[in-house]
Scaffold this active site. Structure first.
Site, PDB file in Angstrom:
ATOM      1  N   THR B  38      -8.636  -7.557 -20.670  1.00 12.06           N
ATOM      2  CA  THR B  38      -8.600  -6.565 -19.595  1.00 12.06           C
ATOM      3  C   THR B  38      -9.540  -5.408 -19.931  1.00 12.06           C
ATOM      4  O   THR B  38      -9.975  -5.260 -21.074  1.00 12.06           O
ATOM      5  CB  THR B  38      -7.173  -6.004 -19.421  1.00 12.06           C
ATOM      6  N   ASP B  39      -9.838  -4.604 -18.919  1.00 13.97           N
ATOM      7  CA  ASP B  39     -10.627  -3.400 -19.167  1.00 13.97           C
ATOM      8  C   ASP B  39      -9.907  -2.205 -18.565  1.00 13.97           C
ATOM      9  O   ASP B  39      -8.782  -2.328 -18.075  1.00 13.97           O
ATOM     10  CB  ASP B  39     -12.051  -3.548 -18.626  1.00 13.97           C
ATOM     11  N   LYS B  40     -10.508  -1.036 -18.640  1.00 13.84           N
ATOM     12  CA  LYS B  40      -9.820   0.186 -18.212  1.00 13.84           C
ATOM     13  C   LYS B  40      -9.496   0.220 -16.729  1.00 13.84           C
ATOM     14  O   LYS B  40      -8.741   1.075 -16.273  1.00 13.84           O
ATOM     15  CB  LYS B  40     -10.626   1.431 -18.626  1.00 13.84           C
ATOM     16  N   MET B  41     -10.061  -0.718 -15.956  1.00 11.04           N
ATOM     17  CA  MET B  41      -9.701  -0.796 -14.550  1.00 11.04           C
ATOM     18  C   MET B  41      -8.354  -1.523 -14.399  1.00 11.04           C
ATOM     19  O   MET B  41      -7.815  -1.635 -13.291  1.00 11.04           O
ATOM     20  CB  MET B  41     -10.801  -1.543 -13.787  1.00 11.04           C
ATOM     21  N   GLY B  42      -7.850  -2.069 -15.513  1.00  7.82           N
ATOM     22  CA  GLY B  42      -6.557  -2.733 -15.498  1.00  7.82           C
ATOM     23  C   GLY B  42      -6.633  -4.203 -15.122  1.00  7.82           C
ATOM     24  O   GLY B  42      -5.611  -4.865 -14.952  1.00  7.82           O
TER      25      GLY B  42
END
Lengths: 168, 168, 168, 168
Positions: B38-42
């Site tokens: 995952t990344d910080k965008m969820g």
């Protein structure tokens, strides 16, 4: 580089566990946190600090004059990781400029230990500290002694108290 | 597997862009989204879908009886990626079970094309579609013809309309 | 930057598929291949080129004056990837210095297209080309128009032939 | 699961450093090494073992009945990594089936420690051991006590000698 290091040192207590005198000076490299490196918590995923450590190692060697790629290719010498640890103090975030500070904390005939500190390059906050222990191996994974010609890059001279003759 | 595939197919319209008849059937494999992906965008970071495609390829070959690892080791034949694309329809999230559906859409003497669909395994929603084109190479990166004995795994028989003699 | 770009351009033929005039100029950033990015074939794993594209996008925006992190935080505007593709021409290897060249090839009210070229920074060999198409979304993944104040960074002025009023 | 664990235990000596009685039983999950996880040395890149540990943690909790995703969403409780270490014994290779064995070795009001062993699932060779220490935090990164309702999943009952009242 020494002046900067001393200033930085004054701002925090270094982790006692990684202090093993004598050791080499830190060599620094700066990277920016990639979007790919963050996770759904909005911060850098913990495993990626070990990638930062690898960048620090390669730059440490390059700045001391050793091309690690050549060491693998020409002398069949790989520094295989035997142990790795990281202590996380504050989270790093997307696009943060990270200063990776790397030094050799111990160098023996077959094992080399690197120590790391990762700081936010603008605020100088200490984000993480870590250590990796490497065993010199050939391409088949068999341990070997580090070829003589590479020893100076790993500060063997800087560790007179640890004899190069006995193994750890 | 046919029954299950037909059921899944009934639930959505396959992307027209990847339909090139004749082609092989889909072979499915299910993975869970890792926190690391995952990344910080969820949501799952976009590059990781290409890792899912790789998992699909390896499982496609394994389920057809080909151990890709052996193909590299014993026959010095690597399927080097020449082109890759992905179309993202809905985001995948942490811990989502993903069904990776893989098939060969074209197989020629030196190039192989895989098509992919990624679905949420519980809701059957289509999350992404993609395609990768591979060139068969030796370990030095030189293109070569796929060894005869491997052709059946890539459905050469299933593509009679594309002659194995002329190259694309 | 123009001088340098023109020199580089003289050394190879740009991929015709990504040329859509008018478009913005390339903005470059250089990274080194990390050990972590290689795979057992000894070259950069194919999914990592999409990470390089992301670095190119972020640097493109930064060099034009836009802090993408702020755009997400302050204006709830995310550029979600809708499509991504890469064409691989020559392999990149560990420690290779890569020049990532990024430009906007199309900008509409809700979608933005970036084009990329990745070159070996010393030999100027073209290693890969690619494209990503993005939809502007809020943090809940709902498409929205790019806020007015950000349009200049994405070269809306540079694409007069594509009206900002009609959607693609 | 106990029978299987005992059999596996009989085949090798567990690493003495991670033994802290009392502690929970191991819960196992098996994954295959992805091509993406290898590096140019032909083995799994060292940072990826921490991704395997994460898979082990999530499966440990799932098999005990806790959906970690819900714990983050509904109770604003994240287990932020404070420390992580891994000892590498033998390399893992592409397509190897890895058995990730996870257990809680210590659970206090605000910190939880997981211990891991990674074995080759066919040969039962021990490839790596590790440990991660987590601090329970809210989504803003502030430490908090683990909500009462989650404690049983982390074996608080299994660690009677470490009082839940004093912090480590």
């Amino acid at each position: 580089m020494r002046t900067r290091l001393n200033q930085a040192t004054a701002r925090y207590s270094p982790p006692s566990a990684t202090i093993l005198l004598p050791m080499s000076e830190f060599i620094d490299t700066v990277v920016r946190v990639r979007y790919a490196e963050t996770d759904k918590m909005g911060i850098v995923y913990y495993a990626n600090y070990f990638v930062y450590f690898e960048i620090g190692r390669v730059e440490y060697l390059r700045q001391r004059g050793l091309d690690y790629r050549q060491m693998e290719l020409e002398d069949d010498s790989f520094t295989v990781v035997a142990e790795a640890k990281c202590r996380y103090r504050r989270p790093a975030k997307f696009d943060d400029p990270l200063r990776i500070r790397t030094r050799v904390t111990s160098a023996r005939r077959r094992t080399i230990t690197f120590g790391y500190e990762i700081l936010h390059d603008e605020t100088a906050e200490l984000l993480a500290t870590g250590e990796t222990i490497h065993v010199v191996c050939d391409s088949n994974g068999r341990p070997k002694a580090l070829p003589e010609k590479y020893r100076r890059f790993f500060d063997y001279d800087a560790s007179p108290s640890t004899s190069n003759l006995k193994e750890d």
